[in-house]
Design an enzyme around this catalytic site. Structure first.
Site, short mmCIF file in Angstrom:
data_model
loop_
_atom_site.label_atom_id
_atom_site.label_comp_id
_atom_site.label_asym_id
_atom_site.label_seq_id
_atom_site.Cartn_x
_atom_site.Cartn_y
_atom_site.Cartn_z
N GLU A 127 32.50 16.92 53.27
CA GLU A 127 32.58 18.12 54.12
C GLU A 127 33.04 19.30 53.27
O GLU A 127 33.54 19.09 52.16
CB GLU A 127 33.60 17.88 55.25
CG GLU A 127 33.19 16.73 56.14
CD GLU A 127 34.06 16.61 57.39
OE1 GLU A 127 35.00 17.42 57.55
OE2 GLU A 127 33.77 15.72 58.19
N HIS A 277 19.14 14.06 7.37
CA HIS A 277 20.52 14.53 7.12
C HIS A 277 21.52 13.66 7.88
O HIS A 277 21.34 13.37 9.06
CB HIS A 277 20.68 15.99 7.58
CG HIS A 277 19.80 16.96 6.85
ND1 HIS A 277 19.82 17.12 5.48
CD2 HIS A 277 18.84 17.80 7.31
CE1 HIS A 277 18.92 18.02 5.12
NE2 HIS A 277 18.31 18.46 6.22
N GLU A 362 28.82 11.11 44.20
CA GLU A 362 29.26 9.71 44.42
C GLU A 362 30.60 9.44 43.71
O GLU A 362 30.83 8.35 43.17
CB GLU A 362 28.18 8.72 44.03
CG GLU A 362 27.00 8.85 44.97
CD GLU A 362 26.08 7.65 45.03
OE1 GLU A 362 26.56 6.53 44.86
OE2 GLU A 362 24.88 7.86 45.25
N1 COS Z 1 36.47 -1.61 48.99
C1 COS Z 1 37.09 -2.01 50.13
N2 COS Z 1 38.22 -1.39 50.60
C2 COS Z 1 38.69 -0.35 49.86
C3 COS Z 1 38.09 0.09 48.67
C4 COS Z 1 36.93 -0.58 48.24
N3 COS Z 1 36.31 -0.20 47.14
N4 COS Z 1 38.79 1.15 48.19
C5 COS Z 1 39.81 1.36 49.03
N5 COS Z 1 39.76 0.44 50.03
C6 COS Z 1 40.69 0.29 51.15
C7 COS Z 1 42.10 0.08 50.65
O1 COS Z 1 42.34 -1.29 50.41
C8 COS Z 1 42.93 0.61 51.80
O2 COS Z 1 42.94 -0.35 52.82
P1 COS Z 1 44.13 -0.49 53.93
O3 COS Z 1 43.88 0.55 54.95
O4 COS Z 1 43.95 -1.86 54.46
O5 COS Z 1 45.42 -0.27 53.21
C9 COS Z 1 42.09 1.79 52.29
O6 COS Z 1 40.75 1.52 51.88
C10 COS Z 1 42.54 3.12 51.75
O7 COS Z 1 42.46 3.08 50.34
P2 COS Z 1 43.24 4.12 49.41
O8 COS Z 1 44.67 4.16 49.80
O9 COS Z 1 42.89 3.81 48.00
O10 COS Z 1 42.57 5.52 49.89
P3 COS Z 1 42.72 7.00 49.34
O11 COS Z 1 42.77 7.91 50.50
O12 COS Z 1 43.82 7.07 48.33
O13 COS Z 1 41.29 7.25 48.67
C11 COS Z 1 39.71 7.33 46.88
C12 COS Z 1 40.80 6.53 47.62
C13 COS Z 1 40.22 8.63 46.33
C14 COS Z 1 39.29 6.42 45.74
C15 COS Z 1 38.53 7.56 47.84
O14 COS Z 1 38.85 8.50 48.83
C16 COS Z 1 37.27 8.02 47.13
O15 COS Z 1 36.51 7.19 46.59
N6 COS Z 1 37.02 9.35 47.12
C17 COS Z 1 35.78 9.85 46.54
C18 COS Z 1 34.74 9.92 47.59
C19 COS Z 1 33.39 10.13 47.01
O16 COS Z 1 32.94 9.42 46.13
N7 COS Z 1 32.70 11.14 47.54
C20 COS Z 1 31.36 11.38 47.12
C21 COS Z 1 30.54 11.54 48.36
S1 COS Z 1 29.28 10.44 48.50
S2 COS Z 1 27.84 11.35 47.56
#
Ligand code: COS
Length: 393
Positions: A127, A277, A362
């Site tokens: 968003e 080179h 991503e």
């Molecule tokens: N697979 C399964 N579960 C996952 C996971 C994964 N790969 N990664 C995180 N989780 C779960 C965690 O275990 C946690 O679970 P609980 O609620 O049971 O505790 C929950 O998800 C939250 O995880 P976390 O605390 O790591 O979340 P954050 O808010 O800190 O976010 C990041 C983690 C920053 C890594 C995530 O928001 C992210 O990937 N952001 C980037 C998004 C992105 O790629 N955007 C591009 C758009 S798509 S083109």
């Protein structure tokens, strides 16, 4: 046993994808980039050949290929043009949450559509104010009678102007952070509005749009997976699709390396081709090492998925390394071309612009490092299955 020797079927698949890239994509890639031309014809031909929905299960009319087969194809297509490659691979991103968590009824309807015709679907997570911080999203879904009512805006939506349906994430509990996000399927004709076509630096043949959902009503059964479990579905989706981005980055990097090699053998300075080179040889050597390692990391991350194992760490290793390598290699390819590399008449200028988005979409290069740091500092979860049950946990 560790063995990345390709089977005869995999070699043919790779050759088929390469032939498609060489005949259908490369000849128009620079022209399409200039005008930001939408590659409709190429999408239709790719669909005919089974190159559009590589991971769509066979029961819904797809090729049902493995993740490993998918990355073989994605590298070749991006070697042709990563902008067109992004247009072709986007269905994989939109359909992954459906494959992971949707009911059989939804799968039959929406995955079935992709199998029946060369239609496109988009993945709507980001968003205007929530990019890396997924939990900060403001789009809401509220239950009213027998409908969900969705309100909000999504940005940088690949294929957004052309999608037949959208996988949309929205808050169903505003107070619950990541545990208050749900995933939905929204058909385009439910009232989705395309606000803006983005004019991009690179990958200009791909479509990127800003989308609005103004009081869009969808049936209750269009919830994907369990309510308030959408965040995990999104994360599991990205684990599955980041190897594909890494493969595309490998393809862009390889294309730039090949152009640099050819040019260095033709361009004469100080009485010899510049490939003679050592200054140039070392640049080419570094390119070759990075392409090789990017591919190995990509193949490793895809193989884990095919084994049904969680690949969060390996997927981020591959995506971060391959995308950074593509940026470095395309920049160095411009360097090998010297001043000509900066001119649009020469091919590497486009590749350098195309590479940049690989470090952004991503999950940015920084988000990959954040994931790598967390997965490295915490105990390994290598044998954790990447299943629908895990999404609901
Ligand atoms: N697979 C399964 N579960 C996952 C996971 C994964 N790969 N990664 C995180 N989780 C779960 C965690 O275990 C946690 O679970 P609980 O609620 O049971 O505790 C929950 O998800 C939250 O995880 P976390 O605390 O790591 O979340 P954050 O808010 O800190 O976010 C990041 C983690 C920053 C890594 C995530 O928001 C992210 O990937 N952001 C980037 C998004 C992105 O790629 N955007 C591009 C758009 S798509 S083109």
């Amino acid at each position: 046993m560790v063995d990345f020797t390709l089977t005869d079927e995999q070699k043919s698949l790779r050759e088929m994808a390469h032939g498609f890239a060489e005949k259908e994509i490369r000849p128009v890639a620079w022209e399409y980039d200039k005008n930001g031309t939408w590659p409709q014809e190429i999408i239709e031909k790719a669909w005919e050949l089974g190159l559009l929905n590589t991971h769509l299960p066979e029961e819904y009319g797809g090729a049902g290929l493995s993740f490993f087969d998918g990355v073989l194809i994605e590298e070749e297509i991006a070697w042709g043009c990563s902008g067109i490659g992004t247009s072709l691979s986007c269905n994989g991103l939109a359909m992954a949450p459906i494959v992971i968590g949707a009911s059989d009824e939804l799968k039959k309807e929406y995955l079935g559509r992709l199998g029946e015709a060369p239609l496109l679907a988009s993945f709507c997570l980001t968003e205007p104010d929530a990019g890396s911080d997924v939990s900060g999203m403001k789009t809401t879904a509220v239950r009213k009678g027998d409908k969900w009512v969705i309100n909000g805006s999504k940005s940088f939506i690949t294929n957004g102007e052309y999608a037949n349906w959208y996988t949309v994430y929205a808050k169903t509990d505003k107070e619950a952070g990541h545990r208050g996000i749900s995933c939905f399927i929204v058909p385009r004709d439910a009232g989705v509005i395309v606000d803006k076509h983005e004019d991009k630096m690179g990958q200009r043949a791909s479509n990127t749009a800003a989308i609005t959902f103004p009081d869009v009503e969808i049936p209750l059964n269009h919830l994907v997976g369990e309510e308030n479990r959408g965040f995990k579905i999104a994360m599991m989706t990205l684990d599955r699709t980041r190897p594909g981005v890494a493969a595309m980055a490998t393809g862009v990097a390889r294309a730039a390396m090949e152009f640099a090699i050819d040019y260095s053998k033709e361009r004469v300075q100080f009485g010899v081709p510049i490939a003679m080179h050592q200054a140039i040889q070392f640049i080419i050597a570094d390119m070759a090492t990075k392409v090789h390692l990017a591919r190995l990391a990509t193949w490793n991350s895809a193989t884990l998925l095919d084994q049904g194992r969680r690949n969060t760490l390996e997927s981020s290793h591959a995506k971060r390394f391959a995308a950074d390598a593509a940026m470095e290699i395309t920049t160095d390819a411009v360097q090998v071309y010297g001043g000509y590399g900066f001119i649009k008449d020469y091919p590497v200028e486009k590749l350098m612009r195309d590479a940049k988005i690989l470090q952004l979409y991503e999950g940015t290069a920084q988000i990959q490092r954040l994931v790598i740091a967390r997965e490295t500092l915490l105990p390994r979860r290598i044998d954790e299955p990447a299943t629908a049950a895990a999404a609901a946990a």
